[in-house]
Design a protein around this motif. Structure first.
Motif, PDB file in Angstrom:
ATOM      1  N   ALA A 200      -1.226  -1.831   3.147  1.00 36.41           N
ATOM      2  CA  ALA A 200      -2.580  -1.328   3.359  1.00 36.41           C
ATOM      3  C   ALA A 200      -2.510   0.042   4.016  1.00 36.41           C
ATOM      4  O   ALA A 200      -1.621   0.300   4.833  1.00 36.41           O
ATOM      5  CB  ALA A 200      -3.378  -2.287   4.249  1.00 36.41           C
TER       6      ALA A 200
ATOM      7  N   ASP B 178      -4.171   1.971   6.708  1.00 30.40           N
ATOM      8  CA  ASP B 178      -5.054   1.598   7.813  1.00 30.40           C
ATOM      9  C   ASP B 178      -5.487   2.762   8.701  1.00 30.40           C
ATOM     10  O   ASP B 178      -6.330   2.601   9.567  1.00 30.40           O
ATOM     11  CB  ASP B 178      -4.412   0.511   8.665  1.00 30.40           C
ATOM     12  CG  ASP B 178      -3.097   0.940   9.297  1.00 30.40           C
ATOM     13  OD1 ASP B 178      -2.673   2.097   9.116  1.00 30.40           O
ATOM     14  OD2 ASP B 178      -2.492   0.106   9.989  1.00 30.40           O
ATOM     15  N   GLY B 179      -4.879   3.942   8.530  1.00 28.38           N
ATOM     16  CA  GLY B 179      -5.262   5.096   9.331  1.00 28.38           C
ATOM     17  C   GLY B 179      -4.533   5.231  10.649  1.00 28.38           C
ATOM     18  O   GLY B 179      -4.632   6.257  11.310  1.00 28.38           O
TER      19      GLY B 179
ATOM     20  N   GLY C 229       0.885   3.696   6.547  1.00 29.36           N
ATOM     21  CA  GLY C 229       0.069   2.494   6.450  1.00 29.36           C
ATOM     22  C   GLY C 229       0.753   1.297   7.075  1.00 29.36           C
ATOM     23  O   GLY C 229       1.641   1.422   7.915  1.00 29.36           O
TER      24      GLY C 229
ATOM     25  N   GLY D 132      -7.843   4.433  13.498  1.00 29.47           N
ATOM     26  CA  GLY D 132      -7.799   3.567  12.323  1.00 29.47           C
ATOM     27  C   GLY D 132      -9.023   3.791  11.448  1.00 29.47           C
ATOM     28  O   GLY D 132     -10.020   4.364  11.890  1.00 29.47           O
ATOM     29  N   TRP D 133      -8.914   3.377  10.217  1.00 31.50           N
ATOM     30  CA  TRP D 133     -10.014   3.573   9.270  1.00 31.50           C
ATOM     31  C   TRP D 133     -10.888   2.342   9.215  1.00 31.50           C
ATOM     32  O   TRP D 133     -10.403   1.208   9.249  1.00 31.50           O
ATOM     33  CB  TRP D 133      -9.475   3.858   7.880  1.00 31.50           C
ATOM     34  CG  TRP D 133      -8.708   5.143   7.768  1.00 31.50           C
ATOM     35  CD1 TRP D 133      -8.731   6.205   8.633  1.00 31.50           C
ATOM     36  CD2 TRP D 133      -7.791   5.501   6.738  1.00 31.50           C
ATOM     37  NE1 TRP D 133      -7.884   7.183   8.192  1.00 31.50           N
ATOM     38  CE2 TRP D 133      -7.299   6.789   7.034  1.00 31.50           C
ATOM     39  CE3 TRP D 133      -7.339   4.849   5.596  1.00 31.50           C
ATOM     40  CZ2 TRP D 133      -6.382   7.437   6.220  1.00 31.50           C
ATOM     41  CZ3 TRP D 133      -6.429   5.492   4.783  1.00 31.50           C
ATOM     42  CH2 TRP D 133      -5.966   6.781   5.086  1.00 31.50           C
TER      43      TRP D 133
ATOM     44  N   GLN E 239     -10.299   0.168   4.504  1.00 30.68           N
ATOM     45  CA  GLN E 239      -8.851   0.192   4.296  1.00 30.68           C
ATOM     46  C   GLN E 239      -8.483  -0.388   2.925  1.00 30.68           C
ATOM     47  O   GLN E 239      -8.690  -1.577   2.678  1.00 30.68           O
ATOM     48  CB  GLN E 239      -8.160  -0.623   5.396  1.00 30.68           C
ATOM     49  CG  GLN E 239      -8.457  -0.108   6.781  1.00 30.68           C
ATOM     50  CD  GLN E 239      -7.806  -0.927   7.874  1.00 30.68           C
ATOM     51  OE1 GLN E 239      -7.074  -1.879   7.610  1.00 30.68           O
ATOM     52  NE2 GLN E 239      -8.060  -0.558   9.114  1.00 30.68           N
TER      53      GLN E 239
ATOM     54  N   ARG F 131      -6.063  -1.999   0.153  1.00 30.52           N
ATOM     55  CA  ARG F 131      -4.916  -2.902   0.296  1.00 30.52           C
ATOM     56  C   ARG F 131      -4.435  -3.366  -1.070  1.00 30.52           C
ATOM     57  O   ARG F 131      -5.233  -3.668  -1.948  1.00 30.52           O
ATOM     58  CB  ARG F 131      -5.321  -4.109   1.156  1.00 30.52           C
ATOM     59  CG  ARG F 131      -4.260  -5.173   1.295  1.00 30.52           C
ATOM     60  CD  ARG F 131      -4.663  -6.257   2.280  1.00 30.52           C
ATOM     61  NE  ARG F 131      -6.000  -6.778   2.087  1.00 30.52           N
ATOM     62  CZ  ARG F 131      -6.300  -7.787   1.271  1.00 30.52           C
ATOM     63  NH1 ARG F 131      -5.365  -8.361   0.547  1.00 30.52           N
ATOM     64  NH2 ARG F 131      -7.538  -8.216   1.173  1.00 30.52           N
TER      65      ARG F 131
END
Length: 192
Positions: A28, A30-31, A36, A177-178, A181, A183
């Motif tokens: 993923a 995720d930021g 990731g 984080g985003w 996300q 995935r």
């Protein structure tokens, strides 16, 4: 002259509830880091003709986030349910679309790398996760299949990593984080 005997018709796939197990990998964006988040996927499901319900557990490899003052070890664990329906079934191929929701638990541990920096105690931060997904399954045999899933997870309540500036008494965020996300998962399936 007699007609040749005909073979009995096989029951169409998905005509009855079928139990399944899944083992695979997930990745993923995720930021929190540029590469990731990656990890293991374990799951089980029950599939009928029109709907499939899956329980999935996603356990990530810990991410180590460094800067000049600290190291943050961030772990992510997801527990959730996904429901989907087939859009296309053709021979060994199944394409499904659906959505899911679950609990994403962040485990954060901080280590000070610089004198004068005080690390916070380890914490677990629960967050809610929900979003759509689509999957393509290729049945290798009656009992085994491979499935790939693309999902978009909306994460609510994710942690923001940063510092508390004691001189100014405010929080300085570094990694947020985003909220959305993407995935991907690939799983080997056992269909008993």
């Amino acid at each position: 002259m007699k007609d040749a005997p005909t073979a009995p018709e096989a029951a169409p796939e998905g005509s009855s509830v079928q139990w399944q197990l899944m083992v695979g990998a997930q990745a993923a964006l995720d930021g929190y880091t540029s590469t990731g988040h990656q990890g293991l996927l374990l799951g089980s499901g029950w599939e009928g003709r029109l709907l499939r319900l899956r329980f999935q557990f996603l356990a990530g490899v810990p991410d180590n986030i460094f800067d000049e003052r600290t190291q943050v070890r961030l772990e992510q664990y997801t527990f959730g349910f996904w429901l989907d329906t087939p859009v296309l079934r053709s021979g060994p191929l199944r394409w499904g679309v659906g959505a899911g929701a679950g609990l994403l638990v962040f485990a954060r541990t901080t280590f000070a790398l610089f004198r004068g920096v005080e690390a916070t105690s380890p914490r677990f931060i629960p967050s809610l996760l929900a979003g759509p997904d689509t999957s393509v399954r290729w049945r290798l045999s009656r009992r085994f299949a491979v499935e790939s899933t693309a999902a978009v997870d909306v994460v609510m309540g994710r942690p923001t990593l940063g510092y508390v500036d004691r001189n100014r008494e405010n929080f300085v965020p570094l990694h947020q984080g985003w909220a959305v996300q993407p995935r991907l998962t690939v799983a080997f399936m056992i269909l008993p």
